[in-house]
Design an enzyme around this catalytic site. Structure first.
Site: not given
Lengths: 310, 310
Positions: B60, B62, B64, B137, B208
């Site tokens: 995904h 995000h 990080d 998520h 995640d």
């Protein structure tokens, strides 16, 4: 005032040489120059909190100088930063930051300004002044000239005591530059208890650039020149082709500008050691050195080089 | 086949826990799952060349999980990569990559494809198959199920020799599954000289996600489940709020799916050690461990856990 060389590599980062980032630390605040991938980790390794950064100056948008920015901003947000932050950089920096924040679903809750710079001056009254000078590179790029404001002269408490000036409002008025009269009726001038004003350091950050005579002019008498030294003399042709500098060319700028110190950075990963760069630079400008990642240079108020720690 | 845990941190990277990235190494090739900031450095630390990466799977967007991608691509270009590369990820990954390459003036000269994935299957005949499963998520996210193709049974040279089959075309035909007749007129079936087919390993990467019953179904009998374990049980409420899993929840998925091994990753920087996570997971699923950055897990063809090296 301390200069933290967070990353001194050029182009491709390696285990020992992170992508470019230099932090100037003074009075609990940090100015960051460039922010390559991994800068937030290098800050941690140096014991510097990202929350102390007040301004970030990006020299140009090549990935190795800017790809650490979205992660650093995201970390500031996660650490619940409240203090404002300003990022300066060439045209395109706004789009780079805004697009990355949007695509990675990152929301910044703190005051946050992006300023696309031009040739000219940015003034921060009472703190410092930063001037932007177009660099000679293959994409729009800037060198930055940071002039710290002057530091007031040292207040000699023992002299004040001897002259019968108690601590409190009278000493404060002297520090503000006024002549005062003591309780005993004695007139005292500020110069009798306060030393001379100490000139604020000047730090010049070249960013990626071919040798630029205009930078030599702007860097006149600087305390520290941090200069592109991507190549050694053996690859002078490559420096010319890719609009970078050799260590010797950086030294020529330092010599012409009569700076106090020259730090050679952005050294290509093709060089295992910095020895040749330092040797070639010192033949022209003896006070040259190539810092390692995480080296710290301390500049004392009298603008002398104090220590280099590894 | 080896699994390199390049970065096991979650959210904010630290000196000891880099942002998420896991490399699966087999027959000289690498599949990379997620690519947080600093992944190219972690690859170097692990002795893995980025040029061996053939496919990258992003769970995904995000920061990080994805902010190491532009720098990695730029390094591949600077190292003059010629081999093709494919990047898979949720919708938005194309815009993320293309915008970053454009704004950082990065040109890739090698064949380069971006595939925005959906729930479904990506097939790579003769190599492996990757299935995408929507994760639970707070932004569009995927879990990936990697099934390696089966490995042919071992050819027993001594048996072949005993049966009078010389090296050359006859042995090749046996390996291709055909019954052959020796020069002496004897009929030999493949099973007389070749061992049973060895099932290819199955590796499941959750990305995640909150605990996902569908993932437990898809991960059935997997060799290795690499699962989000951001929180320990003490922060179960936070796991629910932010759509992550606790170590115990990851263990419940592992137990339900009857996997062989469970690796707990994406552990929040609030935890100094992994002890609690491992303890809580092992109470439910004993074969659980929380790797450190740069740990390597070797999977042998019989799908047994061989070694964990630090």
């Amino acid at each position: 005032m301390k200069v933290y060389f967070l990353g001194v590599g050029g182009g491709i980062p390696s285990q020992n040489r992170a992508s470019p980032a230099t932090a100037i630390y003074f009075r609990g605040k940090i100015l960051l120059f460039d922010c390559g991938e991994g800068t937030q980790i290098q800050l941690k390794r140096s014991g510097l909190s990202p929350q102390r950064i007040i301004d970030i100056f990006i020299s140009h948008l090549h990935g190795d100088h800017v790809l650490g920015l979205p992660g650093l901003l995201s970390t500031m947000a996660m650490l619940q930063r409240t203090k404002p932050l300003t990022i300066y950089g060439p045209p395109g920096i706004r789009s780079f930051i805004e697009t990355n924040l949007e695509l990675t679903h990152t929301q910044l809750e703190f005051d946050f300004a992006i300023k696309e710079v031009e040739k000219g001056t940015i003034t921060h009254p009472n703190q410092y002044r930063v001037e932007c000078l177009p660099a000679l590179h293959n994409i729009p790029a800037f060198s930055y000239i940071l002039r710290m404001t002057d530091i007031p002269g040292k207040f000699y408490v023992s002299k004040a005591r001897r002259l019968g000036i108690p601590s409190g409002p009278l000493r404060k008025r002297l520090q503000q530059g006024h002549t005062i009269t003591t309780a005993g009726g004695k007139r005292v001038k500020p110069s009798e208890v306060i030393g001379p004003i100490r000139k604020g350091p000047i730090i010049v950050y070249s960013g990626d650039t071919a040798p630029n005579p205009k930078l030599a002019t702007k860097a006149k008498n600087a305390t520290l020149l941090i200069h592109d030294a991507t190549f050694s003399e053996g690859h002078k042709d490559k420096a010319k082709e890719f609009l970078h500098s050799t260590a010797a060319q950086a030294a020529q700028i330092a010599s012409k500008a009569k700076v106090e110190q020259l730090a050679l950075i952005h050294i290509s990963p093709r060089y295992v050691s910095f020895e040749t760069h330092e040797k070639e630079a010192r033949e022209i400008f003896p006070n040259a050195f190539a810092p390692n990642d995480l080296d710290v240079l301390e500049l004392n108020p009298s603008r002398k080089f104090l220590a280099r720690s590894c």
